[in-house]
Design a protein around this motif. Structure first.
Motif, PDB file in Angstrom:
ATOM      1  N   UNK A  28       0.824  -1.204   0.000  1.00  0.00           N
ATOM      2  CA  UNK A  28       0.000   0.000   0.000  1.00  0.00           C
ATOM      3  C   UNK A  28       0.859   1.256   0.000  1.00  0.00           C
ATOM      4  N   UNK A  29       2.021   1.187   0.651  1.00  0.00           N
ATOM      5  CA  UNK A  29       2.942   2.322   0.703  1.00  0.00           C
ATOM      6  C   UNK A  29       3.901   2.340  -0.490  1.00  0.00           C
ATOM      7  N   UNK A  30       3.693   1.391  -1.429  1.00  0.00           N
ATOM      8  CA  UNK A  30       4.473   1.309  -2.663  1.00  0.00           C
ATOM      9  C   UNK A  30       5.978   1.161  -2.399  1.00  0.00           C
ATOM     10  N   UNK A  31       6.312   0.337  -1.444  1.00  0.00           N
ATOM     11  CA  UNK A  31       7.719   0.016  -1.230  1.00  0.00           C
ATOM     12  C   UNK A  31       8.219  -0.839  -2.394  1.00  0.00           C
ATOM     13  N   UNK A  32       9.461  -0.623  -2.870  1.00  0.00           N
ATOM     14  CA  UNK A  32       9.955  -1.320  -4.074  1.00  0.00           C
ATOM     15  C   UNK A  32       9.858  -2.837  -4.003  1.00  0.00           C
ATOM     16  N   UNK A  33      10.257  -3.422  -2.880  1.00  0.00           N
ATOM     17  CA  UNK A  33      10.206  -4.874  -2.709  1.00  0.00           C
ATOM     18  C   UNK A  33       9.511  -5.168  -1.374  1.00  0.00           C
TER      19      UNK A  33
END
Length: 367
Positions: A28-33
């Motif tokens: 949801x926080x669009x972390x890369x991995x």
């Protein structure tokens, strides 16, 4: 039939929830991995809160070391196999120096992810992202450990300590029966069970140091009882050596009934303290060990010796007692003084156990 304990069942639920929540919120926080957050959350989740906090600190610090070491290597040398090996060497060395031995592999894995997997953008970005993902996973794991089916090291120590007192009672009874030449249960199994409980108590004590309640009055009382139990275990180990199966015949009858009364008092006190630890109630009056020891000493002195030897053979028709062997005298002395040491430690443990009642401790409040 499967044998799954309640603690393992709770751990399975918490681990699954932590992994799912970490993955969901990281995505949801669009972390890369985002999957590294889920992996971290599942790795640090443990059977109790203290162990989870300990693992969280180790993983957090080791990941920080790996990320910090990787940044200059990837900035100045790029993704080189030789530089990767050197970076791993430096990371493991630093983790060892910082006493992060349990997390050095995690630090090395962080280096591998940063220096071996192709990345685009600024050199520091992969290291920062990895540290952020791992830290987020750790945070989710700690929140789940605190609020979802919570289990603390202090609570685990309370139950394990009560069980240890009961096991000491069972083991001591078996030793005395063996010393008297009677048939006993499997002493080896009892000995192994005591050793296992001792290791568990040590782990729970260590994990409890990482919990918020580490300075609570309830924990301090349990730690005092743990110290009493450790000293009592040493006395019982001495009795175990002295009450060898090849040396039977029992205590000289001139010691009775004081010797048996002291043994009964020890058994009663061990059971009473175990009950007090679990229920928060300690019944009085307590067993008077000082009077029991004094009575036994008086009986031994009246028999003409400070420590009466155990019989080295079956009684004869003649009233003259058999001449004791040197081994018999030494073993009898050892049993006598080890039993007195155990009794004195139990007398002190009874005083400590009363603090459970005075603090108003109960199973529901022992957190």
């Amino acid at each position: 039939m499967l044998n799954i304990s309640a603690a393992n069942f709770r751990l399975a639920i918490r681990t699954a929830i932590a992994g799912c929540l970490a993955m969901y919120f990281a995505s949801l926080m669009r972390m890369p991995q985002a999957y590294w957050a889920a992996i971290s959350a599942m790795i640090v989740m443990q059977a109790n809160l203290g162990a989870a906090v300990k693992q969280s600190w180790i993983r957090f610090a080791a990941t920080a070391v790996g990320a910090a070491v990787s940044i200059p290597f990837i900035a100045y040398f790029g993704q080189s196999l030789i530089m990767f090996g050197l970076a791993v060497f430096v990371t493991v060395l630093l983790c060892t120096i910082l006493h992060l031995e349990d997390g050095l592999r995690l630090g090395a894995v962080t280096v591998a992810i940063i220096l071996l997997i192709p990345h685009s953008g600024r050199a520091w970005a992969p290291a920062f992202n990895r540290f952020l993902e791992v830290s987020f996973g750790i945070l989710i794991a700690l929140v789940v450990a605190e609020f979802v089916l919570p289990s603390t090291a202090l609570e685990s120590l309370r139950h394990a300590l009560a069980e240890k007192f009961l096991q000491l009672d069972t083991f001591l009874s078996a030793l005395l029966l063996r010393f008297r030449g009677e048939n006993v249960v499997d002493v080896e199994a009892l000995r192994a069970s005591l050793a296992t409980l001792g290791r568990q108590n040590t782990d729970f004590y260590a994990h409890g140091r990482y919990e918020p309640a580490r300075w609570s009055a309830g924990r301090i009382t349990l730690v005092k009882l743990l110290q009493h139990e450790e000293r009592m275990s040493q006395a019982v180990e001495t009795l175990d050596v002295a009450c060898d199966g090849a040396f039977c015949g029992g205590i000289d009858l001139q010691w009775e009934p004081e010797f048996s009364e002291l043994c009964s008092g020890i058994s009663e006190a061990l059971q009473r303290i175990a009950e007090g630890i679990l229920t928060g109630k300690f019944w009085t009056p307590e067993y008077d060990f000082a009077a029991a020891i004094q009575a036994l000493d008086a009986r031994a002195n009246a028999a003409g010796t400070s420590v009466a030897p155990a019989a080295s053979s079956a009684p004869t028709v003649d009233a003259t007692p058999a001449t004791p062997t040197l081994e018999g005298v030494l073993r009898s002395h050892t049993i006598y003084f080890a039993l007195q040491t155990l009794a004195r430690e139990l007398a002190a443990a009874q005083v400590t156990a009363r603090e459970i009642v005075s603090e108003g401790s109960s199973p529901s409040r022992a957190k």
